[in-house]
Design a protein around this motif. Sequence first.
Motif, PDB file in Angstrom:
ATOM      1  N   ASP A 162      -2.800  -0.589   0.188  1.00 42.94           N
ATOM      2  CA  ASP A 162      -3.136  -0.470  -1.222  1.00 42.94           C
ATOM      3  C   ASP A 162      -1.915  -0.628  -2.113  1.00 42.94           C
ATOM      4  OD1 ASP A 162      -1.839   1.831  -0.539  1.00 42.94           O
ATOM      5  OD2 ASP A 162      -3.303   3.203  -1.430  1.00 42.94           O
ATOM      6  N   ILE A 163      -0.830  -1.172  -1.568  1.00 39.17           N
ATOM      7  CA  ILE A 163       0.406  -1.347  -2.319  1.00 39.17           C
ATOM      8  C   ILE A 163       1.007  -2.693  -1.923  1.00 39.17           C
ATOM      9  CG2 ILE A 163       1.875  -0.236  -0.606  1.00 39.17           C
ATOM     10  CD1 ILE A 163       3.317   1.182  -2.922  1.00 39.17           C
ATOM     11  N   ASP A 164       1.814  -3.287  -2.807  1.00 37.88           N
ATOM     12  CA  ASP A 164       2.312  -4.653  -2.598  1.00 37.88           C
ATOM     13  C   ASP A 164       3.266  -4.793  -1.424  1.00 37.88           C
ATOM     14  OD1 ASP A 164       0.920  -5.829  -4.773  1.00 37.88           O
ATOM     15  OD2 ASP A 164       2.379  -4.998  -6.162  1.00 37.88           O
ATOM     16  N   LYS A 192      -0.585  -6.114  -0.280  1.00 38.57           N
ATOM     17  CA  LYS A 192      -1.788  -5.518  -0.858  1.00 38.57           C
ATOM     18  C   LYS A 192      -3.018  -6.264  -0.374  1.00 38.57           C
ATOM     19  CE  LYS A 192      -3.151  -3.411  -5.238  1.00 38.57           C
ATOM     20  NZ  LYS A 192      -2.804  -3.264  -6.672  1.00 38.57           N
ATOM     21  N   ASP A 250      -6.261  -6.225  -1.542  1.00 37.64           N
ATOM     22  CA  ASP A 250      -7.429  -6.307  -2.421  1.00 37.64           C
ATOM     23  C   ASP A 250      -7.903  -7.740  -2.633  1.00 37.64           C
ATOM     24  OD1 ASP A 250      -5.204  -7.044  -3.880  1.00 37.64           O
ATOM     25  OD2 ASP A 250      -5.826  -6.027  -5.720  1.00 37.64           O
TER      26      ASP A 250
END
Length: 271
Positions: free
Chosen positions: A177-179, A242, A244
Amino acid sequence: MSTRSDARRLVLKIGTSSLTYPNGKLNIRCIEHLVRVISDLHNRGFELVLVSSGAVGVGLNKLGIIDRPRDMRMKQAAAAVGQCELMHIYDKMFLEYGVTVAQVLLTRHNIASAEHYANVEGTFDALLTAGVVPIVNENDVVSTEELSRVETFGDNDTLSAVVAQLCKADLLIIFTDIDGLYSDNPRENPDAQLISRVEAINDDLRKIAGGPGTKGGTGGMATKLSAAEICMENGVSMLITKGDRAEVLYDIVDGKKVGTLFKRKFKRKKV
């Protein structure tokens, strides 16, 4: 591997938060995008393995259980129901693109001896050679007695690193959930900088990643750093980015700068 575009055998790990909504129901849109991109890369000639979390969460939702139970038997029951549901969805969606999938459930017991390790390694190689996409999860559906004596992988980051080693993968991609790995927690420090490339893991990086569940941890980076160590020591590069947007896989295989790359120390020879 000099660039990411050299990677031909890929292991992709995707977590529960990417596969489900906060209410526990499947994120169909995310799964559809993921399956489409993996299928397209498969058609392009890449060999892919998917390490998928989410079985317990999906099972709890299907059983109508709102709060995660503490009872081990109920967790096992939820894993059984959820794994069935996940594989049904994956099989159905991949079939629409003409891609065959296989379910692989592992525990450390399966690779505890050289003989077992070789058997699992051979199974992965046979599946990939046959053009199958293996879908892997830890086997949570075992007896309570067995759980008390067999060491588990502990998290799917570690599992994905072991799978990448078993498959002699060129690259492990961990969707989170993070780059990527930052110089500090980006949620608390707006000046935190993304670390695009790591050649060696040291105490400074471990301090940045924090410990499991600690306030200083950046997106659960502690377990990912441990996974990176396993990969780098065994000739596999690892990338954190990430998750998403499944289409980021195209950027990765095309060698574009994405996330944090942990560079392997040597290139493994495929037998």
